[in-house]
Design a protein around this motif. Structure first.
Motif, short mmCIF file in Angstrom:
data_model
loop_
_atom_site.label_atom_id
_atom_site.label_comp_id
_atom_site.label_asym_id
_atom_site.label_seq_id
_atom_site.Cartn_x
_atom_site.Cartn_y
_atom_site.Cartn_z
N VAL A 1 10.37 -4.82 -16.75
CA VAL A 1 10.82 -5.39 -15.48
C VAL A 1 11.77 -4.41 -14.79
O VAL A 1 12.77 -3.99 -15.37
CB VAL A 1 11.54 -6.74 -15.70
N TRP A 2 11.43 -4.06 -13.55
CA TRP A 2 12.31 -3.22 -12.73
C TRP A 2 13.27 -4.11 -11.96
O TRP A 2 12.86 -4.91 -11.11
CB TRP A 2 11.49 -2.38 -11.75
N ALA A 3 14.56 -3.96 -12.22
CA ALA A 3 15.56 -4.77 -11.51
C ALA A 3 15.73 -4.26 -10.09
O ALA A 3 16.02 -3.08 -9.87
CB ALA A 3 16.89 -4.71 -12.26
N ASP A 4 15.52 -5.14 -9.13
CA ASP A 4 15.77 -4.82 -7.71
C ASP A 4 14.96 -3.62 -7.22
O ASP A 4 15.43 -2.85 -6.37
CB ASP A 4 17.26 -4.59 -7.47
N ARG A 5 13.76 -3.43 -7.76
CA ARG A 5 12.91 -2.34 -7.30
C ARG A 5 11.54 -2.92 -6.94
O ARG A 5 11.01 -3.75 -7.67
CB ARG A 5 12.74 -1.28 -8.40
N PRO A 6 10.96 -2.46 -5.82
CA PRO A 6 9.67 -3.02 -5.40
C PRO A 6 8.48 -2.45 -6.14
O PRO A 6 7.36 -2.96 -6.00
CB PRO A 6 9.62 -2.66 -3.91
N TRP A 7 8.65 -1.36 -6.89
CA TRP A 7 7.52 -0.74 -7.55
C TRP A 7 7.36 -1.24 -8.98
O TRP A 7 8.26 -1.83 -9.57
CB TRP A 7 7.65 0.79 -7.55
N GLY A 8 6.19 -1.00 -9.54
CA GLY A 8 5.88 -1.41 -10.90
C GLY A 8 4.45 -1.04 -11.23
O GLY A 8 3.83 -0.23 -10.55
N LYS A 9 3.91 -1.62 -12.27
CA LYS A 9 2.56 -1.31 -12.69
C LYS A 9 1.58 -1.68 -11.58
O LYS A 9 1.64 -2.77 -11.02
CB LYS A 9 2.22 -2.08 -13.97
N GLY A 10 0.70 -0.76 -11.23
CA GLY A 10 -0.26 -0.98 -10.16
C GLY A 10 0.27 -0.66 -8.78
O GLY A 10 -0.48 -0.67 -7.80
N ASN A 11 1.56 -0.36 -8.66
CA ASN A 11 2.20 -0.07 -7.37
C ASN A 11 3.27 0.98 -7.60
O ASN A 11 4.44 0.67 -7.73
CB ASN A 11 2.80 -1.35 -6.79
N ASN A 12 2.86 2.25 -7.65
CA ASN A 12 3.80 3.30 -8.04
C ASN A 12 3.23 4.67 -7.67
O ASN A 12 2.10 4.78 -7.17
CB ASN A 12 4.07 3.20 -9.54
N PRO A 13 3.98 5.73 -7.92
CA PRO A 13 3.51 7.06 -7.53
C PRO A 13 2.19 7.49 -8.19
O PRO A 13 1.39 8.18 -7.56
CB PRO A 13 4.66 7.97 -7.97
N LYS A 14 1.96 7.10 -9.44
CA LYS A 14 0.71 7.52 -10.09
C LYS A 14 -0.51 6.87 -9.43
O LYS A 14 -1.52 7.54 -9.22
CB LYS A 14 0.72 7.20 -11.59
N THR A 15 -0.41 5.60 -9.08
CA THR A 15 -1.55 4.97 -8.41
C THR A 15 -1.79 5.62 -7.06
O THR A 15 -2.94 5.75 -6.62
CB THR A 15 -1.34 3.45 -8.25
N ALA A 16 -0.71 6.06 -6.39
CA ALA A 16 -0.86 6.76 -5.11
C ALA A 16 -1.55 8.11 -5.32
O ALA A 16 -2.44 8.49 -4.55
CB ALA A 16 0.49 6.95 -4.45
N VAL A 17 -1.15 8.84 -6.34
CA VAL A 17 -1.78 10.14 -6.65
C VAL A 17 -3.27 9.95 -6.92
O VAL A 17 -4.11 10.69 -6.37
CB VAL A 17 -1.09 10.80 -7.85
N TRP A 18 -3.60 9.00 -7.76
CA TRP A 18 -5.02 8.77 -8.08
C TRP A 18 -5.83 8.46 -6.83
O TRP A 18 -6.94 8.99 -6.66
CB TRP A 18 -5.14 7.61 -9.06
N GLU A 19 -5.30 7.60 -5.95
CA GLU A 19 -6.03 7.26 -4.73
C GLU A 19 -6.14 8.47 -3.82
O GLU A 19 -7.21 8.75 -3.26
CB GLU A 19 -5.36 6.10 -4.00
N TRP A 20 -5.06 9.21 -3.66
CA TRP A 20 -5.04 10.34 -2.73
C TRP A 20 -6.00 11.44 -3.17
O TRP A 20 -6.69 12.03 -2.33
CB TRP A 20 -3.60 10.87 -2.63
N LEU A 21 -6.07 11.69 -4.46
CA LEU A 21 -6.92 12.77 -4.96
C LEU A 21 -8.42 12.49 -4.74
O LEU A 21 -9.22 13.42 -4.72
CB LEU A 21 -6.66 13.02 -6.44
N LYS A 22 -8.79 11.23 -4.57
CA LYS A 22 -10.20 10.89 -4.34
C LYS A 22 -10.74 11.57 -3.08
O LYS A 22 -11.92 11.91 -3.01
CB LYS A 22 -10.38 9.38 -4.23
N SER A 23 -9.87 11.79 -2.11
CA SER A 23 -10.32 12.38 -0.84
C SER A 23 -9.62 13.70 -0.54
O SER A 23 -9.69 14.20 0.58
CB SER A 23 -10.07 11.39 0.31
N ASN A 24 -8.96 14.29 -1.54
CA ASN A 24 -8.27 15.56 -1.33
C ASN A 24 -8.62 16.52 -2.47
O ASN A 24 -7.92 16.60 -3.48
CB ASN A 24 -6.76 15.34 -1.24
N LYS A 25 -9.72 17.23 -2.29
CA LYS A 25 -10.24 18.09 -3.34
C LYS A 25 -9.60 19.47 -3.38
O LYS A 25 -9.94 20.29 -4.23
CB LYS A 25 -11.76 18.25 -3.17
#
Length: 250
Positions: A200-224
């Motif tokens: 549990v992240w105290a007072d933080r909006p990010w967590g599993k499924g909503n974080n920098p790694k999920t952003a990287v994975w999505e971004w790399l799909k269209s940035n070769k």
């Protein structure tokens, strides 16, 4: 070619032995699992808050600080863009490396640069290597200012501000194109995705499924033009940026 392959060593046999050892690390499931477990415990205990760089607090794992200096030395950038300033330790690390290289500026961006932190950074002996922008890293006026400053420069990017998926995705869309070929965009705190499901992240909006790694994975799909440089995290084992060392290849 990764930064490991461009870093000179004392002798070729030493270099080869080091690369073989790092490859062994990447296949050592037990050692990697211990490293992941240790990182979770370190986060719980705020271990990464224990350190500073040239007098400024730096909220980083020491292994990541080591990787940052190796990457800066290998890339030799004219400009380092950092989102997330906090107390200034990370920008001070970048500035100290640029000072050793004899050229370059680090540009620190933060939505809230507290007055005492700004005063300490601006009074530091390395202040001439540092510029600060206060504002959201994804605000159009900030992006435009940074793009103008980066024009024609060999650029390296460190993203370490708001760690939500949407924010990091917007930062990648704004700044990754500024990265030079064979340079890096390093996305920190991707390890959030790897924490235990019940963390549990105290007072933080990010967590599993909503974080920098999920952003990287999505971004790399269209940035070769970028790929994850696994050689960095295989070397570190303990890092806050698994899948976050993005090297520009084209």
């Amino acid at each position: 070619m990764s930064y490991l392959e461009t870093t000179p060593t004392a002798a070729e046999d030493y270099r080869n032995e080091k690369c073989e050892r790092i490859t062994d690390f990447s296949n050592d499931k037990e050692f990697r699992a211990l490293s992941v477990a240790w990182r979770a415990q370190a986060l719980e205990r705020k271990y990464m808050n224990n350190f500073s760089w040239l007098g400024r607090p730096m909220i980083q794992l020491p292994t990541d600080a080591m990787a940052m200096q190796e990457i800066i030395w290998a890339v030799k950038p004219d400009l380092i863009i950092e989102t997330g300033v906090a107390h200034g330790g990370s920008v001070m690390l970048s500035a100290s490396m640029l000072e050793l290289l004899g050229h370059g500026q680090v540009l620190g961006i933060d939505i809230d640069i507290r007055s005492h932190n700004r005063a300490a950074i601006e009074a530091h002996p390395l202040a001439h290597r540092i510029s600060l922008i206060e504002g959201s890293s994804i605000a159009p006026e900030v992006i435009s200012q940074v793009q103008n400053l980066a024009a024609g420069k060999r650029t390296l990017v460190f993203l370490d501000s708001n760690h939500t998926h949407e924010h990091v995705l917007a930062e990648l869309n704004a700044y990754a194109d500024l990265v030079s070929v064979d340079s890096y965009c390093v996305v920190f705190d991707t390890f959030v995705e790897d924490l235990p499901d019940d963390y549990v992240w105290a007072d933080r909006p990010w967590g599993k499924g909503n974080n920098p790694k999920t952003a990287v994975w999505e971004w790399l799909k269209s940035n070769k033009n970028f790929q994850i440089d696994k050689s960095v995290e295989d070397k570190l084992l303990i890092t806050s940026a698994p899948d976050g060392f993005l090297r520009r290849i084209a």
